[in-house]
Design an enzyme around this catalytic site. Structure first.
Site, PDB file in Angstrom:
ATOM      1  N   SER A 129      -1.068  41.016  13.957  1.00  0.00           N
ATOM      2  CA  SER A 129      -0.266  42.217  14.181  1.00  0.00           C
ATOM      3  C   SER A 129       0.186  42.746  12.826  1.00  0.00           C
ATOM      4  O   SER A 129       0.238  41.984  11.848  1.00  0.00           O
ATOM      5  CB  SER A 129       0.965  41.879  15.028  1.00  0.00           C
TER       6      SER A 129
ATOM      7  N   TYR B 295       8.790  36.869  16.432  1.00  0.00           N
ATOM      8  CA  TYR B 295       7.433  37.391  16.641  1.00  0.00           C
ATOM      9  C   TYR B 295       6.708  37.487  15.301  1.00  0.00           C
ATOM     10  O   TYR B 295       5.546  37.059  15.176  1.00  0.00           O
ATOM     11  CB  TYR B 295       7.511  38.766  17.311  1.00  0.00           C
TER      12      TYR B 295
END
Length: 254
Positions: free
Chosen positions: A149, A162
């Site tokens: 990501s 995250y």
């Protein structure tokens, strides 16, 4: 014309929807036989039927990436069915958002279990088969691609854990990349920006609203944009290793 992945076998995790389903379909279109791994058997069957309708070959392997034994069995089933494993795509992932002072510990545990342990378990199980495939493949190479990501490069408020998981798989990928160079297994990471998938659908309402506000008016990426990045990585000649690729929405600032 011979398709570039003809005669190869791929395994894609999180293949029941979104980026995983799009990637599995893209690899099948390039000639690979594709094992589809996820928890939702019904959705996997839909992807399998779509691939087979267009002349491809697919195998459903139902497993939870956080279960090391189930993952090992899925890899074994893939190699038994296809005779080899040339490409692993680590796509299964989970998103949780929220401030560290309010976050539930269970959410942090889930992020680490899926985004880190899931990648470790499947990669460990697949590695011997990937090394073996690289030695007897006409392509002369095998591939591991992990879907990370932009949060693996840029940490922001409310996504600290995250980001921890995505920075972590980036570091893991770089480490094994260096270990595997002599065994002709390429290791790449694709870092998507904002993609229009269902990953945000599982967020609590307040977190989902915050994400929607941040991306309001933005033309989001589609799942097949990320699948195209994976396809590009694994179809290069063996002399070429594309190790990192950031794919942002054109209007994304982070």
């Amino acid at each position: 014309m011979t398709r570039p992945l003809f005669g190869t076998a791929a395994l894609v995790t999180g293949a029941s929807s979104g980026i995983g389903a799009a990637t599995a379909t893209a690899l099948a279109a390039q000639g690979a036989s594709v094992a589809l791994l996820a928890r939702r058997a019904d959705r996997l069957e839909e992807v399998k039927n779509e691939i087979e309708t267009t002349g491809g070959t697919a195998l459903v392997t139902v497993a939870d990436v956080t279960d090391a034994d189930a993952v090992d069995a899925a890899v074994t089933a893939t190699v038994r069915a296809f005779g080899r494993l040339d490409i692993l795509v680590n796509n299964a992932g989970l998103m949780r958002m929220g401030g560290a002072t309010e976050a539930a510990l269970a959410d942090w545990d889930d992020l680490v279990s899926v985004n880190i342990q899931g990648v470790l378990y499947i990669t460990r199980a697949a590695l011997p088969h990937l090394v073996a495939a690289a030695t007897d493949s006409a392509r002369g190479v095998a591939d591991i691609v992990t879907i990370s990501s932009t949060a693996g490069w840029v940490a922001r408020p409310n996504t600290a854990v995250y980001s921890l998981t995505k920075f972590g798989v980036n570091a893991f990928s770089e480490g094994i990349r260096q270990e595997l160079i002599g065994q002709r297994v390429r290791v790449g990471v694709v870092g998507p920006g904002t993609v229009d998938t269902e990953i945000g659908d599982h967020l609590p309402a307040a977190e989902r609203d915050a994400m929607n506000q941040r991306t309001a008016g933005m033309a989001k990426l589609r799942a097949d944009d990320i699948a195209d990045a994976v396809r590009y990585m694994v179809t290069r000649d063996r002399r070429v290793a594309v190790n990192q690729m950031l794919v942002r929405a054109a209007e994304q600032t982070w």
